[in-house]
Design a protein around this motif. Structure first.
Motif, PDB file in Angstrom:
ATOM      1  N   THR A 152       2.472  -2.967 -12.939  1.00  0.00           N
ATOM      2  CA  THR A 152       3.082  -1.690 -13.313  1.00  0.00           C
ATOM      3  C   THR A 152       3.522  -0.900 -12.089  1.00  0.00           C
ATOM      4  O   THR A 152       4.569  -0.230 -12.112  1.00  0.00           O
ATOM      5  N   LEU A 153       2.756  -0.986 -11.017  1.00  0.00           N
ATOM      6  CA  LEU A 153       3.156  -0.319  -9.777  1.00  0.00           C
ATOM      7  C   LEU A 153       4.438  -0.924  -9.235  1.00  0.00           C
ATOM      8  O   LEU A 153       5.373  -0.201  -8.840  1.00  0.00           O
ATOM      9  N   ALA A 154       4.518  -2.259  -9.212  1.00  0.00           N
ATOM     10  CA  ALA A 154       5.691  -2.935  -8.672  1.00  0.00           C
ATOM     11  C   ALA A 154       6.931  -2.689  -9.520  1.00  0.00           C
ATOM     12  O   ALA A 154       8.054  -2.639  -8.992  1.00  0.00           O
ATOM     13  N   LEU A 155       6.755  -2.524 -10.824  1.00  0.00           N
ATOM     14  CA  LEU A 155       7.901  -2.321 -11.704  1.00  0.00           C
ATOM     15  C   LEU A 155       8.353  -0.864 -11.752  1.00  0.00           C
ATOM     16  O   LEU A 155       9.560  -0.580 -11.818  1.00  0.00           O
ATOM     17  N   CYS A 156       7.378   0.054 -11.730  1.00  0.00           N
ATOM     18  CA  CYS A 156       7.711   1.472 -11.946  1.00  0.00           C
ATOM     19  C   CYS A 156       8.139   2.200 -10.683  1.00  0.00           C
ATOM     20  O   CYS A 156       9.027   3.055 -10.738  1.00  0.00           O
ATOM     21  N   TYR A 157       7.508   1.887  -9.559  1.00  0.00           N
ATOM     22  CA  TYR A 157       7.814   2.644  -8.341  1.00  0.00           C
ATOM     23  C   TYR A 157       9.287   2.537  -7.936  1.00  0.00           C
ATOM     24  O   TYR A 157       9.918   3.551  -7.624  1.00  0.00           O
ATOM     25  N   PRO A 158       9.892   1.340  -7.942  1.00  0.00           N
ATOM     26  CA  PRO A 158      11.324   1.282  -7.581  1.00  0.00           C
ATOM     27  C   PRO A 158      12.233   1.857  -8.669  1.00  0.00           C
ATOM     28  O   PRO A 158      13.401   2.141  -8.386  1.00  0.00           O
ATOM     29  N   TYR A 184       2.046   9.307  -8.576  1.00  0.00           N
ATOM     30  CA  TYR A 184       1.249   8.854  -9.716  1.00  0.00           C
ATOM     31  C   TYR A 184       1.271   7.326  -9.841  1.00  0.00           C
ATOM     32  O   TYR A 184       0.262   6.712 -10.224  1.00  0.00           O
ATOM     33  N   CYS A 185       2.403   6.718  -9.514  1.00  0.00           N
ATOM     34  CA  CYS A 185       2.488   5.262  -9.570  1.00  0.00           C
ATOM     35  C   CYS A 185       1.483   4.594  -8.633  1.00  0.00           C
ATOM     36  O   CYS A 185       0.985   3.502  -8.917  1.00  0.00           O
ATOM     37  N   LEU A 186       1.189   5.253  -7.523  1.00  0.00           N
ATOM     38  CA  LEU A 186       0.237   4.694  -6.564  1.00  0.00           C
ATOM     39  C   LEU A 186      -1.182   4.624  -7.119  1.00  0.00           C
ATOM     40  O   LEU A 186      -2.027   3.904  -6.577  1.00  0.00           O
ATOM     41  N   SER A 187      -1.445   5.364  -8.165  1.00  0.00           N
ATOM     42  CA  SER A 187      -2.779   5.357  -8.765  1.00  0.00           C
ATOM     43  C   SER A 187      -2.865   4.461  -9.998  1.00  0.00           C
ATOM     44  O   SER A 187      -3.933   4.380 -10.624  1.00  0.00           O
ATOM     45  N   LEU A 188      -1.800   3.762 -10.359  1.00  0.00           N
ATOM     46  CA  LEU A 188      -1.817   2.898 -11.544  1.00  0.00           C
ATOM     47  C   LEU A 188      -2.841   1.761 -11.439  1.00  0.00           C
ATOM     48  O   LEU A 188      -3.542   1.479 -12.422  1.00  0.00           O
ATOM     49  N   THR A 243      -4.039  14.323  -7.557  1.00  0.00           N
ATOM     50  CA  THR A 243      -4.227  13.458  -8.719  1.00  0.00           C
ATOM     51  C   THR A 243      -4.435  12.005  -8.304  1.00  0.00           C
ATOM     52  O   THR A 243      -5.289  11.305  -8.862  1.00  0.00           O
ATOM     53  N   THR A 244      -3.678  11.560  -7.317  1.00  0.00           N
ATOM     54  CA  THR A 244      -3.832  10.191  -6.836  1.00  0.00           C
ATOM     55  C   THR A 244      -5.208   9.974  -6.224  1.00  0.00           C
ATOM     56  O   THR A 244      -5.887   8.972  -6.500  1.00  0.00           O
ATOM     57  N   ILE A 245      -5.651  10.909  -5.402  1.00  0.00           N
ATOM     58  CA  ILE A 245      -6.981  10.805  -4.794  1.00  0.00           C
ATOM     59  C   ILE A 245      -8.065  10.812  -5.866  1.00  0.00           C
ATOM     60  O   ILE A 245      -9.024  10.031  -5.812  1.00  0.00           O
ATOM     61  N   ALA A 246      -7.925  11.679  -6.855  1.00  0.00           N
ATOM     62  CA  ALA A 246      -8.921  11.787  -7.918  1.00  0.00           C
ATOM     63  C   ALA A 246      -8.996  10.510  -8.747  1.00  0.00           C
ATOM     64  O   ALA A 246     -10.086  10.088  -9.163  1.00  0.00           O
ATOM     65  N   ASN A 247      -7.855   9.875  -9.002  1.00  0.00           N
ATOM     66  CA  ASN A 247      -7.866   8.631  -9.772  1.00  0.00           C
ATOM     67  C   ASN A 247      -8.590   7.511  -9.035  1.00  0.00           C
ATOM     68  O   ASN A 247      -9.363   6.750  -9.630  1.00  0.00           O
ATOM     69  N   TRP A 248      -8.356   7.397  -7.745  1.00  0.00           N
ATOM     70  CA  TRP A 248      -9.059   6.372  -6.961  1.00  0.00           C
ATOM     71  C   TRP A 248     -10.535   6.721  -6.802  1.00  0.00           C
ATOM     72  O   TRP A 248     -11.408   5.830  -6.797  1.00  0.00           O
ATOM     73  N   ALA A 249     -10.839   8.016  -6.670  1.00  0.00           N
ATOM     74  CA  ALA A 249     -12.241   8.437  -6.593  1.00  0.00           C
ATOM     75  C   ALA A 249     -12.976   8.139  -7.898  1.00  0.00           C
ATOM     76  O   ALA A 249     -14.160   7.775  -7.893  1.00  0.00           O
ATOM     77  N   ARG A 250     -12.288   8.300  -9.025  1.00  0.00           N
ATOM     78  CA  ARG A 250     -12.888   7.982 -10.323  1.00  0.00           C
ATOM     79  C   ARG A 250     -13.272   6.511 -10.398  1.00  0.00           C
ATOM     80  O   ARG A 250     -14.350   6.163 -10.892  1.00  0.00           O
ATOM     81  N   LEU A 251     -12.400   5.647  -9.906  1.00  0.00           N
ATOM     82  CA  LEU A 251     -12.708   4.207  -9.898  1.00  0.00           C
ATOM     83  C   LEU A 251     -13.906   3.907  -9.006  1.00  0.00           C
ATOM     84  O   LEU A 251     -14.816   3.167  -9.403  1.00  0.00           O
TER      85      LEU A 251
END
Length: 259
Positions: A152-158, A184-188, A243-251
């Motif tokens: 999803t990151l590879a498809l959505c970011y570009p 946001y794509c970086l946190s997918l 938001t990106t930091i929080a998503n990775w912190a959640r994981l």
């Protein structure tokens, strides 16, 4: 004395290696044996509340309440971005992030729905005490989550600009919407892995760990939003970064809480 010593040694060996069947002499699979597996996540799963025996009414309540709170908190996770921007930055910034809500909801529904299949498979194997199949299903789920996140990151970011055009985002807020969605794509990948890990621990009745992880990440997201917008004046970019930091912190919180 030699016989007594041999019996004592045999009893210690039996206690060390597990319980033997009195009729056949073959080892019986016990909960203690399962807990000694090398997979730390599966090790944690087997230490949770026993969902296979006893009354179900109290356990259903204990299972459902954290699950319901997690779903509510998930809906509020990105709402915090909109609220902070509307209060501290302006209407245009709030609109730029709010306009991406439909796309974000699609990703949340996608990862949650696919993780539910993992939940069902592992719960079934856990009920039958099929240790090998639990390991296989868990590893497959983790690989699938990582693959989906990177895909999803590879498809959505570009394709961010194309997605914005499909959503018919007004030109006045399109730039901020693009910045927010690119972050946001970086946190997918983190979102995919979190949902699958959460499904794995829920498969045996542990709904507390996902709630705690999401709660801590939501608090972190809110604090970083305020910090980046009020102190560093980063606007939409600051909220997206938070938001990106929080998503990775959640994981990370989800993983370390189950070690």
């Amino acid at each position: 004395m030699q016989n007594v010593s041999s019996k004592t040694t045999g009893s210690h060996a039996g206690a060390t290696h597990g319980t033997n069947d009195t009729c056949t002499g073959t080892p019986v699979l016990s909960l203690q044996t399962v807990q000694k597996t090398e997979d730390t996540l599966i090790h944690h799963l087997f230490r949770n509340v026993d969902m296979l025996h006893g009354s179900l009414w109290d356990k259903i309540i204990l299972f459902a309440i954290p699950l319901a709170l997690t779903n509510v908190l998930q809906q509020l996770f990105n709402t915090a971005d909109v609220v902070v921007l509307g209060h501290f930055v302006g209407r245009d910034a709030m609109a730029s992030v709010g306009s991406m809500t439909p796309v974000i909801s699609i990703f949340v529904a996608l990862f949650t729905g696919l993780a539910l299949g993992c939940n069902v498979v592992i719960a079934r194997h856990f009920g039958s005490m099929a240790e090998t199949r639990i390991h296989q299903a868990s590893r497959t789920a983790i690989c699938l989550a990582l693959f989906l996140g990177l895909l999803t990151l590879a498809l959505c970011y570009p394709a961010v600009e194309t997605i914005l055009n499909l959503l018919d985002i007004p030109k006045g807020i399109a730039k901020d919407s693009q910045i927010y969605f690119e972050y946001y794509c970086l946190s997918l990948p983190a979102m995919a892995l979190y949902n699958f890990f959460a499904a794995m621990v829920r498969s045996i009745g542990n709904t507390t760990s996902p709630l705690i992880s999401l709660g801590m990440a939501s608090l972190l997201n809110l604090l970083l939003n305020i910090l980046f917008t009020c102190v560093f004046h980063m606007g939409v970019q600051g909220v997206a970064l938070a938001t990106t930091i929080a998503n990775w912190a959640r994981l990370c919180c989800m993983i370390f809480s189950n070690l």
